[in-house]
Write a protein that holds these residues in place. Structure first.
Motif, mmCIF file in Angstrom:
data_model
loop_
_atom_site.group_PDB
_atom_site.id
_atom_site.type_symbol
_atom_site.label_atom_id
_atom_site.label_comp_id
_atom_site.label_asym_id
_atom_site.label_seq_id
_atom_site.Cartn_x
_atom_site.Cartn_y
_atom_site.Cartn_z
ATOM 1 N N ALA A 33 2.291 -8.035 -36.335
ATOM 2 C CA ALA A 33 2.732 -7.097 -35.299
ATOM 3 C C ALA A 33 3.300 -7.805 -34.084
ATOM 4 O O ALA A 33 2.928 -8.929 -33.756
ATOM 5 N N THR A 34 4.177 -7.085 -33.402
ATOM 6 C CA THR A 34 4.636 -7.442 -32.072
ATOM 7 C C THR A 34 3.979 -6.454 -31.114
ATOM 8 O O THR A 34 4.033 -5.243 -31.340
ATOM 9 N N ILE A 35 3.342 -6.956 -30.068
ATOM 10 C CA ILE A 35 2.668 -6.115 -29.072
ATOM 11 C C ILE A 35 3.484 -6.170 -27.788
ATOM 12 O O ILE A 35 3.840 -7.251 -27.324
ATOM 13 N N ASN A 36 3.755 -4.994 -27.211
ATOM 14 C CA ASN A 36 4.507 -4.935 -25.952
ATOM 15 C C ASN A 36 3.702 -4.124 -24.937
ATOM 16 O O ASN A 36 3.716 -2.893 -24.964
ATOM 17 N N GLY A 37 3.014 -4.831 -24.040
ATOM 18 C CA GLY A 37 2.174 -4.194 -23.033
ATOM 19 C C GLY A 37 2.930 -3.354 -22.017
ATOM 20 O O GLY A 37 2.323 -2.572 -21.286
ATOM 21 N N SER A 38 4.254 -3.477 -21.967
ATOM 22 C CA SER A 38 5.054 -2.653 -21.049
ATOM 23 C C SER A 38 4.998 -1.176 -21.426
ATOM 24 O O SER A 38 5.291 -0.320 -20.594
ATOM 25 N N PHE A 39 4.654 -0.900 -22.689
ATOM 26 C CA PHE A 39 4.641 0.485 -23.166
ATOM 27 C C PHE A 39 3.218 0.960 -23.449
ATOM 28 O O PHE A 39 2.951 1.627 -24.460
ATOM 29 N N ALA A 40 2.293 0.630 -22.546
ATOM 30 C CA ALA A 40 0.886 1.015 -22.688
ATOM 31 C C ALA A 40 0.261 1.146 -21.308
ATOM 32 O O ALA A 40 0.780 0.604 -20.334
ATOM 33 N N PRO A 41 -0.868 1.852 -21.230
ATOM 34 C CA PRO A 41 -1.591 1.900 -19.958
ATOM 35 C C PRO A 41 -2.029 0.484 -19.561
ATOM 36 O O PRO A 41 -2.319 -0.357 -20.422
ATOM 37 N N ASN B 138 12.462 3.075 -28.836
ATOM 38 C CA ASN B 138 11.855 1.771 -29.113
ATOM 39 C C ASN B 138 10.821 1.369 -28.070
ATOM 40 O O ASN B 138 10.678 0.198 -27.739
ATOM 41 N N GLU B 139 10.072 2.344 -27.566
ATOM 42 C CA GLU B 139 9.018 2.088 -26.581
ATOM 43 C C GLU B 139 7.658 2.016 -27.287
ATOM 44 O O GLU B 139 6.750 2.780 -27.017
ATOM 45 N N ASP B 140 7.542 1.075 -28.215
ATOM 46 C CA ASP B 140 6.360 0.957 -29.065
ATOM 47 C C ASP B 140 5.411 -0.094 -28.509
ATOM 48 O O ASP B 140 5.834 -1.210 -28.188
ATOM 49 N N TYR B 141 4.122 0.244 -28.423
ATOM 50 C CA TYR B 141 3.115 -0.734 -28.023
ATOM 51 C C TYR B 141 2.899 -1.729 -29.163
ATOM 52 O O TYR B 141 2.858 -2.928 -28.953
ATOM 53 N N VAL B 142 2.767 -1.210 -30.385
ATOM 54 C CA VAL B 142 2.631 -2.033 -31.585
ATOM 55 C C VAL B 142 3.846 -1.756 -32.463
ATOM 56 O O VAL B 142 4.185 -0.590 -32.686
ATOM 57 N N LEU B 143 4.482 -2.805 -32.978
ATOM 58 C CA LEU B 143 5.614 -2.619 -33.886
ATOM 59 C C LEU B 143 5.570 -3.666 -34.985
ATOM 60 O O LEU B 143 5.430 -4.859 -34.719
#
Length: 196
Positions: free
Chosen positions: A43-51, A183-188
């Motif tokens: 997975a790719t994690i993107n914290g920009s799209f999470a609380p 494409n505002e996914d926290y996990v992808l």
């Protein structure tokens, strides 16, 4: 004189054609190289799209493409999410040759044959608990669970052995207030063609 004027052109043409002759290339059997192969995908994690404060609490995040091209994505727990829900999306795009058989007919001699693209999906909303945690269950996409069709409803559709290909898949965990379409996914986890 005119014959001597053509002599350099003929010599040039012969030189251009004197390259070594090569045998025609033989195409290797099997799916094109761009298809998704069995294996483990991370997975790719993107914290920009999470609380703020969202993080992996337990488990690991990943998907496995099995040898039958079904897909299994792991379960895990997120913490620090407050009271924010998520959408868990697993989409897979396949192509296969479908044999349509009369139930009493020889299955090796189908009545009708066609090639089709189809999708398998698993979409689920997971609500956060009062402790600001989310338990994400495992998700599965199974190409053999997708209903196939034949021109005659009395015929039985079957995926021909060896014809199934996984063109692409996408697994995403999307927090409320964000969009997978953007494409505002926290996990992808994604590979191959985008099945959206």
């Amino acid at each position: 004189m005119k014959r001597l004027a053509l002599l350099p052109i003929i010599a040039l043409a012969l030189a251009a054609c004197s390259d070594a002759i090569t045998a025609p290339k033989t195409l290797e059997p099997g799916p094109p190289a761009l298809d998704v192969s069995p294996g483990t995908y991370s997975a790719t994690i993107n914290g920009s799209f999470a609380p703020s404060g969202a993080h992996l609490q337990t488990g690991s995040i990943g998907c496995t493409v099995n040898t039958d091209f079904s897909i299994d994505c792991t379960n895990f727990q997120l913490a620090g999410v407050g009271n924010t829900n998520v959408l868990v999306i697993l989409l897979a795009l396949y192509t296969a040759t479908i044999d349509c058989n009369n139930p009493g007919n020889n299955r090796n001699n189908p009545i009708e044959v066609h090639t089709t693209e189809f999708a398998a999906s698993s979409i689920l909303t997971v609500n956060s608990t009062k402790n600001g945690r989310l338990s994400i269950p495992n998700r599965t996409a199974n190409p053999f669970a997708v209903a196939q069709g034949c021109p005659n409803p009395n015929w039985r559709p079957e995926i021909r052995d060896g014809s199934l290909r996984l063109l692409g898949f996408r697994y995403a965990v999307v927090f409320a207030g964000f969009s997978d379409d953007a494409n505002e996914d926290y996990v992808l986890i994604a590979s191959g063609d985008d099945p959206r």
